[in-house]
Motif scaffolding. Structure first.
Motif, PDB file in Angstrom:
ATOM      1  N   LYS A  23     -65.647  29.379  -6.654  1.00 33.33           N
ATOM      2  CA  LYS A  23     -64.298  29.063  -6.180  1.00 33.33           C
ATOM      3  C   LYS A  23     -63.352  28.893  -7.356  1.00 33.33           C
ATOM      4  O   LYS A  23     -62.222  29.409  -7.349  1.00 33.33           O
ATOM      5  N   PHE A  34     -59.610  28.634  -0.629  1.00 33.37           N
ATOM      6  CA  PHE A  34     -60.822  28.744   0.178  1.00 33.37           C
ATOM      7  C   PHE A  34     -60.756  27.835   1.397  1.00 33.37           C
ATOM      8  O   PHE A  34     -60.227  26.722   1.332  1.00 33.37           O
ATOM      9  N   GLU A  36     -62.741  25.984   4.854  1.00 33.40           N
ATOM     10  CA  GLU A  36     -63.896  25.112   5.021  1.00 33.40           C
ATOM     11  C   GLU A  36     -65.165  25.958   5.154  1.00 33.40           C
ATOM     12  O   GLU A  36     -65.159  27.009   5.786  1.00 33.40           O
ATOM     13  N   SER A  37     -66.246  25.484   4.546  1.00 28.56           N
ATOM     14  CA  SER A  37     -67.524  26.177   4.677  1.00 28.56           C
ATOM     15  C   SER A  37     -68.048  26.033   6.098  1.00 28.56           C
ATOM     16  O   SER A  37     -67.963  24.951   6.694  1.00 28.56           O
ATOM     17  N   SER A  38     -68.585  27.123   6.641  1.00 26.83           N
ATOM     18  CA  SER A  38     -69.129  27.104   7.998  1.00 26.83           C
ATOM     19  C   SER A  38     -70.608  26.734   7.938  1.00 26.83           C
ATOM     20  O   SER A  38     -71.452  27.559   7.578  1.00 26.83           O
ATOM     21  N   ASN A  43     -73.013  27.886   5.406  1.00 30.14           N
ATOM     22  CA  ASN A  43     -71.919  27.506   4.500  1.00 30.14           C
ATOM     23  C   ASN A  43     -71.121  28.716   4.010  1.00 30.14           C
ATOM     24  O   ASN A  43     -70.604  28.727   2.890  1.00 30.14           O
ATOM     25  N   THR A  45     -68.076  30.824   3.364  1.00 30.03           N
ATOM     26  CA  THR A  45     -66.759  30.288   3.029  1.00 30.03           C
ATOM     27  C   THR A  45     -65.777  31.424   2.776  1.00 30.03           C
ATOM     28  O   THR A  45     -65.970  32.229   1.860  1.00 30.03           O
TER      29      THR A  45
END
Length: 266
Positions: A23, A34, A36-38, A43, A45
């Motif tokens: 990132k 970026f 939010e991580s899923s 995760n 992103t």
């Protein structure tokens, strides 16, 4: 956004052990932010430029911590399972069988007979790049391979590409086309490329000043591999990021010279 024609590059992502490091690096080099991580999807992103999705990064799954970081280009398919069958028939290898990704779409990951890694994406809610051909986003890609004969047979067979060839004695370069539009390049690796570098698809992200971008890459720990060089398509350079993923940057506005002519390959 409507579904893209089959074989069109529609998305790019990469796996990084150090997600926060990635990132920071691409945020500095390309101005990405970026989301939010899923957690539901490992995760995964998404990266954004000017609020529009341009790529994604993801950590390796459990047990794959030493996986090499690599950018993967996804090519559009209206039927990922049918595309997977053509991949097999053409001598490719499925690394990830067709699978549904929630409500976003369906995917597969494969290699051509020469080991070139690529993805296939059948979009549903997620149709691909929200921004491309603009600073900080995807601009071009080319198959960079030690087996150009295999690639130049395989990809048109799987995606029904038209094929054109640059009229240039100095380089053997093919252009794959969809509906007459050039969507992907293909060229052989030169002997100068170290033997440990595998065949891959080189992804070009667009910048407004290539030389300034070279300085940004160096500042945040990337390695310059080639360039910068000015061509009829723009001023470009190629790099390896701090986690080993290869990528290129190009400023189309700095193009010089007339593009070489092309001829159709039967």
């Amino acid at each position: 956004m409507a579904a893209q024609p089959e074989g069109t590059p529609v998305w790019a992502d990469a796996m990084f052990t150090d997600l926060e490091g990635a990132k920071s690096f691409y945020g500095e080099v390309l101005g990405w932010t970026f989301g939010e991580s899923s957690t539901e999807h490992g995760n995964y992103t998404q990266a954004f430029r000017d609020g529009k999705a341009v790529a994604a990064i993801v950590p390796p799954p459990p047990g794959h911590g030493e996986a090499r970081s690599t950018w993967v280009l996804y090519l559009a398919s209206p039927d990922v399972r049918a595309t997977a069958e053509r991949i097999r028939a053409a001598g490719g290898t499925l690394l990830l069988e067709p699978m549904q990704v929630g409500t976003f779409g369906s995917m597969a990951v494969a290699t051509d007979p020469g080991g070139v890694l690529f993805g296939v994406w059948q979009g549903e809610e997620h149709t691909g790049f929200e921004l491309r051909d603009a600073p900080g986003s995807y601009g071009w890609a080319e198959v960079f391979t030690r087996d150009p004969d295999a690639a130049n047979t395989f990809f048109p067979q799987v995606f029904s590409y038209g094929v054109r060839k640059l009229v240039d004695e100095k380089v053997e370069y093919r252009l794959f086309t969809v509906g007459g539009r050039e969507v992907l390049g293909s060229m052989a690796m030169t002997p100068e490329v170290p033997a440990q570098v595998p065949s891959f698809i080189s992804i070009y992200f667009i910048v407004e000043n290539c030389d300034a971008a070279v300085e940004r890459v160096a500042k945040v720990g990337g390695q310059l591999v080639f360039g910068p060089m000015t061509s009829p398509f723009g001023r470009f350079a190629s790099f390896v990021d701090p986690q080993g993923a290869a990528f290129s940057l190009i400023d189309p506005g700095a193009a010089e010279g007339e593009p070489p002519s092309t001829v159709e390959v039967s």
